[in-house]
Design a protein around this motif. Structure first.
Motif, mmCIF file in Angstrom:
data_model
loop_
_atom_site.group_PDB
_atom_site.id
_atom_site.type_symbol
_atom_site.label_atom_id
_atom_site.label_comp_id
_atom_site.label_asym_id
_atom_site.label_seq_id
_atom_site.Cartn_x
_atom_site.Cartn_y
_atom_site.Cartn_z
ATOM 1 N N ALA A 208 3.141 -7.397 -3.935
ATOM 2 C CA ALA A 208 3.291 -8.541 -4.842
ATOM 3 C C ALA A 208 3.409 -8.100 -6.301
ATOM 4 O O ALA A 208 4.207 -8.646 -7.068
ATOM 5 C CB ALA A 208 2.118 -9.509 -4.669
ATOM 6 N N GLU B 2 2.685 -8.347 2.139
ATOM 7 C CA GLU B 2 2.928 -8.972 0.836
ATOM 8 C C GLU B 2 1.853 -8.634 -0.189
ATOM 9 O O GLU B 2 2.146 -8.451 -1.363
ATOM 10 C CB GLU B 2 2.992 -10.497 0.988
ATOM 11 N N GLY B 3 0.608 -8.551 0.292
ATOM 12 C CA GLY B 3 -0.496 -8.285 -0.618
ATOM 13 C C GLY B 3 -0.376 -6.933 -1.312
ATOM 14 O O GLY B 3 -0.913 -6.733 -2.407
ATOM 15 N N ASN B 4 0.343 -5.994 -0.695
ATOM 16 C CA ASN B 4 0.498 -4.665 -1.288
ATOM 17 C C ASN B 4 1.722 -4.531 -2.179
ATOM 18 O O ASN B 4 1.843 -3.541 -2.904
ATOM 19 C CB ASN B 4 0.567 -3.601 -0.184
ATOM 20 N N PRO C 22 7.158 -13.061 4.871
ATOM 21 C CA PRO C 22 6.470 -12.265 5.882
ATOM 22 C C PRO C 22 7.007 -12.588 7.276
ATOM 23 O O PRO C 22 7.393 -13.722 7.547
ATOM 24 C CB PRO C 22 5.011 -12.721 5.786
#
Lengths: 242, 242
Positions: A182, A178-180, A201
């Motif tokens: 968002a 998700e961090g990549n 996730p």
């Protein structure tokens, strides 16, 4: 036709962890398929005043309300009294329900079983051939039993009255965390503000890390948004699109 | 020590029937074992104002509140903002969380991941050796992730702080239907008004028709009530007592 709905699950046995509720998940799934937007689920105890307050609030806030539980013959079945109180009505014995129960139980229709004939004054019966006992509705509140088989039987029989325009759903399984991704999702929502976009996730699945869900009642809008998302995401990052 | 609790499950994916919630059932079961009385569960969408209102209400009504979901790095993760708003506080980046994330992600600590360092101003971190990231509490509200494995890990690490006097539970499985035993239950509650007495029909089990549950935090009181019930019920009607 119902645009929004709320679900009130009534039962100490759920809150005390003795029985696991299955009715909320069933109703959520079915109502989504019918195109109904469920806005809230509450799980509350078998207490008249709490039921009255929750049902009154839900009835004002949502197009339809479904309650589950608390409609049997014993001391802890106080849903009818709670719903009556929510609308400032009395509890009455419904003559049609009494006739049906009398034909079933005959001389075994004791005081406890007569409790099953009680409804809030002004409630309507919904008769369907498939139902031995009609469903009961008080204004926009549909009163269901807590036993999952019986709730499903009743809901199945009357569900078509709630059908609205369907939701269209597409899923994109992404190999990045998700961090990549968002920032892409953020950009997508700026272009498609009406899109219902979810990001979930999955820490166990070896083939992907995030399930993205795109939803809309407008199929063309959904299609365009999906194309745009797939164009945005880095090559190779999409595991699967469904 | 916590006497009462409320659980707020946050997530459009639950309300839209795409993902079935497992966290409420887990927390209900665990909290009961700890002797905590859960009074209410709500399932609400990922919307700041709705979260703020629900959390503020729960925080006033119950000793402790647990939230699940909405704490990741994407656009639909707005739980921290909602809880901050519930208490009239700002959202800040917590320096300790930033340090931990920086040591994990290094140069990959982008804006999206920095969102994981956000807490309502005034929130406290609960450090446990078993937790890579500390649990976060804002006053009496414990903020848990929605991913079931992560929620369980966090809850397990901090649960002892909620332990209260235990509940004692006995079960009586009865071969009669509820309609035939309701009067006995009513009489039992007149004699034992503090008894938590539940009556749950099972329409599938061939050996019994109703499971009665008797509960109390007073073991002697529970014992006396159980003896009284067994003396009241007609001979042969009890399938099993556990």
């Amino acid at each position: 036709m119902a645009k929004t709905a709320g679900i009130v699950i009534i039962g100490n046995e759920i809150l005390s962890g003795k029985v696991q509720d299955a009715n909320a998940a069933y109703l959520l799934h079915e109502l989504r398929l019918l195109g109904v937007d469920v806005k809230k689920v509450s799980v509350i105890p078998d207490e008249v005043d709490i039921i009255a307050l929750e049902v009154a609030t839900f009835s004002r806030q949502f197009d339809v309300v479904f309650t589950s539980g608390g409609v049997g013959p014993t001391h802890d079945d106080v849903t009818i009294e709670g719903i009556a109180k929510a609308f400032g009505h009395r509890v009455i014995r419904h003559p049609e329900l009494e006739r049906l129960l009398r034909s079933r139980y005959g001389s075994e229709l004791n005081e406890a079983r007569l409790k099953l004939t009680e409804v809030p004054e002004g409630a309507v019966l919904i008769r369907e051939d498939s139902l031995w006992l009609p469903a009961v509705a008080m204004e926009n509140v549909y009163i269901f039993p807590g036993i999952p088989d019986l709730l499903r039987q009743k809901f199945e029989s009357i569900k078509e009255r709630f059908r609205d325009r369907p939701y269209f759903l597409r899923k994109v399984y992404v190999k990045e965390g998700e961090g990549n991704i968002a920032a892409f999702l953020h950009d997508l929502l700026r272009e498609f503000p009406e899109l219902m976009l979810g990001s979930y996730p999955d820490i166990h699945n070896p083939s992907y890390r995030v399930m993205l869900t795109l939803e809309s009642k407008d199929e063309a809008y959904l299609h365009t948004a999906l194309e745009r998302l797939l164009a945005m995401l880095p090559g190779n990052s999409v595991h699967q699109t469904l």
